[in-house]
Each structure stands twice: as structure tokens, then as C-alpha cells.
Design a protein around this motif. Structure first.
Motif, PDB file in Angstrom:
ATOM      1  N   ALA A 158       0.840  -1.200   0.000  1.00  0.00           N
ATOM      2  CA  ALA A 158       0.000   0.000   0.000  1.00  0.00           C
ATOM      3  C   ALA A 158       0.877   1.253   0.000  1.00  0.00           C
ATOM      4  N   ALA A 159       1.947   1.245   0.806  1.00  0.00           N
ATOM      5  CA  ALA A 159       2.856   2.397   0.859  1.00  0.00           C
ATOM      6  C   ALA A 159       3.504   2.616  -0.505  1.00  0.00           C
ATOM      7  N   ALA A 160       3.864   1.510  -1.165  1.00  0.00           N
ATOM      8  CA  ALA A 160       4.495   1.615  -2.487  1.00  0.00           C
ATOM      9  C   ALA A 160       3.511   2.197  -3.502  1.00  0.00           C
ATOM     10  N   LEU A 161       2.267   1.714  -3.456  1.00  0.00           N
ATOM     11  CA  LEU A 161       1.273   2.218  -4.405  1.00  0.00           C
ATOM     12  C   LEU A 161       0.988   3.704  -4.155  1.00  0.00           C
ATOM     13  N   ARG A 162       0.951   4.104  -2.858  1.00  0.00           N
ATOM     14  CA  ARG A 162       0.762   5.530  -2.539  1.00  0.00           C
ATOM     15  C   ARG A 162       1.893   6.359  -3.123  1.00  0.00           C
ATOM     16  N   ALA A 163       3.130   5.862  -2.958  1.00  0.00           N
ATOM     17  CA  ALA A 163       4.292   6.603  -3.474  1.00  0.00           C
ATOM     18  C   ALA A 163       4.217   6.723  -4.999  1.00  0.00           C
TER      19      ALA A 163
END
Lengths: 357, 249
Positions: free
Chosen positions: B104-109
């Protein structure tokens, strides 16, 4: 290499469903291939056992049931063929998963335990143990120690500026392998031609024909130990495969991590070499084919390589013992199949291999 | 926040790349590193990011820096999302794999960088500009508010240069600190609050305005460089030009 590697999904992978598709699916499929190949291998041979009997014999070890089968069938399957199949599984799996891990560490899809000299080092260690008559523990220990030493030499040659170039890796491997081959030749020259020499020569040819449950255990311990380390580090190996610079930038310490991977590989290859001699090409061809199927993610690639490597060597070994009245040495067959496959890979990727990628 | 105090680094004792260098990058600002080839821009940037240890003085970082190397492909064809997830490595245990929170953090970035649509594409099949954006997303996914970028606009076409520069300015507006090395004085003019000029005569640091001037830039690069004020449909702008051929006549 890049053209062939396709991801399993094109959408953004997120939840549990995609994990099933990406990791568990290919593992189950290659596990099924392995089970099928094993069953056929247990059934085939001079004394043919029907497939349903094979399944019944194996199942009855866990839950006794059904009418008793001829004792001969049970003995052939459990005492003769099962150790041999398990040994081929361990050796093929170890060489393939080891090759996959080495390819990640050297950031090159054309590296394998033989190309970088580990197998030569291990074969010298094993031959030395046989020459001195030191027994199975020394055989594994010698194979491991000298396999790791060979790896260390190649790593010394290839560390530093420009060392990661494929040319340096291959040259380093050739230098190391020929050095240890000379030592192996020295050992065979010194060996007693009536007692130790035949033992060393047959061992070097590469075979699982002398499989026993004791040998399975000898191979299982180092291969399981190394395999657990590699599988535990599977995602870290992804990060490491980006190169030292990126790994450092992402907060890893690449050197100790790489040595952990290399030591685990040396342990596995040494275990394989100790029980079966030098069997080439499995560690190069299987990871390559697996990567074409599941992509480069080592969370999938490592287990799939192990399962397919095991299935491949069981299949080759079954051909080796059933194709002719005699028995073709396993190392000969894997090279006869592996070399042309490698040739095709080289032809197809000519332009990428020498650019140091 | 990044701060260098009397920092010095050399590959050999007699040959310092920089010595007694002090500057700081407060939150919400950009410091640009300029200099000709071989002047030590990359060395300085790597020291600032903690990839190299300085031999003198100190480098203080309020947090681990997110380092963005120059994009140069990769041996194995990982999907872009997997590349960005690797930015989470420092938060993931040695024997563990990334979980749904890391993804999720990667997709947000990736969303923040504007490349969410590239998630499933293989990294080596992306263009140079897209690869650079993936690497920036990877550094952001690590959660750091201090980014160190090594020539993020080198090798990109004009459109991608503008895309990267606008993204960097956007990140600074949200309070991040950036240290950026670049070959383009124009990019420093657009982005930087302060600059580090690495010339043959030594390193000069200070606010961007006075240092990005004709005399300083000409001395830095050893060719005539002029800054030019012009009118962009009513908006006054400033740019850097090298009058090609002016020295010949």
C-alpha cells in the motif's frame, strides 16, 4: 533475458488473491509435476511396478490399508528406487536453487555452480577425502570447504571496479575451475589404482545409482540447511540482485548478505557433490527456464527452481537407467541435454551477454 | 534536514574531493550541487546520503536519507511495483517479505509521483524518464522526508526533464528536503534555494540567487555562461545560456 521474463499479472498486484496467483500457484503446479515424475520413476525399471501399486505402497507407509502386495514390489520401490528418487530430487533441487541464487548475487543469468568453479572446488575436496579414506563426514566437509574456497577465489577476482562484468566472472570461474581440476588430476594420479582410484573416478562421473537411505541423509542435512537459509532470504535476494549500490541505498548491508547467500549455496552444492559427484548444467538451465515462466521474483523463483530441478534430475536419472541395458552416467546425460540448451540461450541473447549487464 | 559540518572526503590523503565543507538543507528547501564532470558531485551526494563515510567533519541527517541513483536499467525484469516495494527494505525484517502495508505504501508513493498506471510494467521496458520516476517513488516509499538525488534529469528528453523537475518542486512544497546534483544550471535556477558549486578552485556554497550569476558560472565551467532575463508572456523569467561560438570571433 529481459524479453523472456514475463510477470504473471499485468494489473497492480495487491491483495491475497494475487499472492496465490504469483507464489502459491506456480509452486503447486511444479510440485504436481515433481509428484508425477516421481511416481513414474518409482514405477519404471527392469522390474516394472504398476503405478497404482506404487501409490498404494507409499500410502501404506502412512496408513496401512488394502490387500498386501508382493514383497518384491515393496522392496524394489522402498529400498531401491525411493532412495534413488529422493537423492535425485535433493541433488537436482539443490543445484537448481543454488544456480538461481548465484545468478542473483552475480547479477547475471548465465552463472551456475560449475561456471563459477564451486563444483570443481567441491569435487577436489571430495576426491581428497576419498583419497585419504576419511569417510562420509569428511567427504561432505571437504566438498563444502573447498567449494566455498573456490567461491571465495572467484569473488576476489570479480570484486572491485569492473569486476561484475560477465567476462570477469566467466574468466574467474575458468581460472578457479582449471586450478581445482589440476588438483583433482593430482589426486587421481596419487590414488591406489586398485582401491581408491575406481571409487574416485566413478564418484566424479556423477551418478545417483549408488543411492541408499544413508546417502539421502548425508545429502539432506547440508541441502536442507542451505535451502532454508536461501528461502528465508528470498526477498532480500531480490533487493541484492539490484546491485550493491541500490541495496546500500535501500538500507541493506550487501556484503554480509551476499556471503550468507554464497555460503548457503556452497553448502548445498557440496552436499550434492558429496553424494553424486559433479552433475553439470542443472544449475544453469533450470533457473533460466523457471525465470522464463515465473519471472525474476525470488520468492517464487527459488522454490519453483528447487521443485523443477528435482523433477528434471529424477526424469533424467530414470532415462539413464531405463534407456539402455546398461546405465548411462547421469553427468553425461545432463551435459548432453544442457550444452545444446545453453547454446540456444547464448545465441538468442548474444547482444546482451557481453554488455556487462 | 541535512547538515554537513566541516566535511571532507578524499580517495587518497593528498587528493581531497572536498574539504571543510559546511552547508545545510532545511525542510522545504532544495540545495543543488553543480560542477563540471569529475568535480565530485556524485561523491558529495553519496557522502550526504550516507553511502560513503566522510573522513573529516560530520554529516548529520534528521532521518535516513532516501537515495535516488541514476537510472541505468536492471539485470532482472522486476515489475515497477516490485521495484518500488523494495524501497521498504529497511522496514522489513531480514527473513521477512513485504506485506500488504508495504505494498500500500508503495502504491501511494507511485500515485504521488504520478506513475500508478506503470505498476505492472516491467522496469527495463520503461523509458529513461519513467525509470527515474520509479526510482524516486522507491525512495519516497521508504518514508523518508529527506531525498538525495544523483543527476535525476541526466539522459532525459525535455518533456521528461520538466516532468521530473515539477515533481521535485511538488515534493518540496510538502516540506521535504532535497539535495540534487545536476549538469543543468537552468534546473538549479528553477528548483534550488541554495547551491553548492564544485569548481577546480574549490567549493563555494550559498544562496542560489547571487551564485547562479554570469561570473560564477563562467568560472565554474570554464566557458562563457550568461544569465538572461526574458518575458514569458507577461511573466518575467530567468534562464542560463552559453553563447556558442562567441569566443571564436
Amino acid at each position: 533475458m529481459l524479453r523472456e521474463a514475463q510477470p504473471l499479472t499485468t494489473g497492480p498486484p495487491g491483495g491475497r488473491g494475487s499472492r496465490l496467483r504469483q507464489v502459491i500457484g506456480p509452486c503447486l503446479l511444479s510440485g504436481a509435476v515433481l509428484a508425477a515424475v516421481s511416481a513414474v520413476a518409482l514405477a519404471s525399471g527392469r522390474y516394472s511396478v504398476p503405478l497404482d501399486h506404487v501409490v498404494q505402497i507409499l500410502a501404506s507407509r502412512i496408513v496401512p490399508f488394502g490387500p498386501g502386495l508382493p514383497a518384491a514390489e515393496e522392496n524394489v520401490v522402498l529400498l531401491v528406487r525411493l532412495p534413488r528418487v529422493l537423492l535425485a530430487l535433493l541433488v537436482g533441487g539443490a543445484l537448481a536453487i543454488g544456480g538461481a541464487a548465484l545468478q542473483a548475487v552475480f547479477r547475471n543469468p548465465l552463472v551456475s555452480p560449475e561456471v563459477i568453479g564451486v563444483s570443481s572446488g567441491a569435487s577436489f575436496g571430495g576426491a581428497l577425502a576419498l583419497l585419504l579414506g576419511l569417510g562420509p563426514v569428511a567427504l561432505v566437509g571437504g566438498s563444502f570447504g573447498f567449494g566455498l574456497l573456490a567461491l571465495g577465489i572467484v569473488f576476489l577476482i570479480t570484486s572491485g571496479r569492473g569486476g561484475a562484468h560477465i567476462l570477469m566472472v566467466v574468466l574467474g570461474g575458468i581460472v578457479t575451475a582449471s586450478f581445482f581440476s589440476a588438483l583433482v588430476a593430482l589426486v587421481t594420479y596419487l590414488a591406489d589404482p586398485f582401491t581408491t582410484l575406481p571409487a574416485i573416478v566413478f564418484w566424479l562421473l556423477g551418478s545417483v545409482s549408488t543411492a541408499t537411505w544413508a546417502k539421502v541423509l548425508v545429502a539432506l542435512i547440508p541441502i536442507a540447511a542451505g535451502g532454508i537459509v536461501l528461502l528465508a532470504l528470498r526477498w532480500r535476494i531480490n533487493v541484492l540482485s539490484l546491485g550493491d549500490d541500490d541495496a546500500t541505498a535501500l538500507g541493506l548491508r550487501p556484503r554480509p548478505l551476499r556471503w550468507a547467500v554464497l555460503t548457503a549455496v556452497a553448502l548445498m552444492v557440496a552436499g550434492a557433490v558429496a553424494v553424486s559427484g559433479v552433475i553439470s548444467w542443472v544449475g544453469l538451465v533450470i533457473p533460466h527456464l523457471a525465470r522464463m515462466w515465473v519471472g525474476p521474483d525470488h520468492r517464487v523463483l527459488l522454490p519453483v527452481s528447487f521443485l523443477l530441478g528435482g523433477a528434471y534430475l529424477i526424469a533424467i536419472d530414470t532415462i539413464a537407467r531405463t534407456a539402455t541395458a546398461g546405465e548411462i552416467p547421469l553427468g553425461v546425460l545432463t551435459a548432453l541435454i544442457g550444452a545444446p540448451v545453453f547454446f540456444v540461450l547464448l545465441r538468442r541473447n548474444r547482444e546482451r551477454i557481453w554488455d556487462g549487464a | 534536514m541535512l547538515e554537513l559540518r566541516g566535511a571532507g572526503f578524499g580517495y587518497s590523503p593528498q587528493n581531497w574531493v572536498f574539504k571543510d565543507l559546511s552547508f545545510s538543507v532545511p525542510p522545504g528547501t532544495v540545495t543543488a550541487v553543480l560542477g563540471p564532470n569529475g568535480s565530485g558531485k556524485t561523491t558529495l551526494v553519496r557522502c550526504a546520503a550516507g553511502m560513503l563515510a566522510v573522513q573529516e567533519g560530520a554529516v548529520r541527517r534528521s532521518e535516513t536519507a532516501g537515495y535516488v541513483p541514476q537510472a541505468r536499467g536492471s539485470t532482472f525484469a522486476y515489475p515497477a511495483l516490485d521495484m518500488v516495494v523494495m524501497g521498504r527494505a529497511r522496514h522489513i525484517g531480514v527473513f521477512r517479505s513485504p506485506g500488504s502495508r508495504d505494498r500500500a505504501a508503495a502504491l501511494r508513493a507511485m500515485d504521488r509521483v504520478g506513475i500508478a498506471a506503470l505498476a505492472g510494467r516491467l522496469f527495463p521496458t520503461l523509458s529513461g524518464g519513467e525509470q527515474q520516476l520509479v526510482l524516486i517513488a522507491r525512495a519516497i516509499a521508504g518514508g523518508s522526508r529527506l531525498l538525495v538525488l544523483d543527476e535525476p534529469s541526466t539522459g532525459l528528453d525535455l518533456k521528461n526533464q520538466v516532468r521530473v523537475l515539477q515533481l521535485l518542486r511538488e515534493l518540496v512544497r510538502t516540506g521535504m528536503s532535497l539535495l540534487v546534483s545536476t549538469h543543468h544550471p537552468d534546473h538549479a535556477l528553477f528548483l534550488a534555494d541554495s547551491v553548492v558549486l564544485m569548481g577546480a578552485a574549490g567549493v563555494v556554497t550559498g544562496p542560489a540567487g547571487p551564485l547562479l550569476a554570469d561570473a560564477q558560472l563562467s568560472a565554474l565551467y570554464g566557458v562563457r555562461v550568461s544569465t538572461l532575463n526574458y518575458d514569458d508572456e507577461g511573466t518575467p523569467r530567468r534562464t542560463v545560456v552559453t553563447p556558442f561560438g562567441a569566443d571564436e570571433g
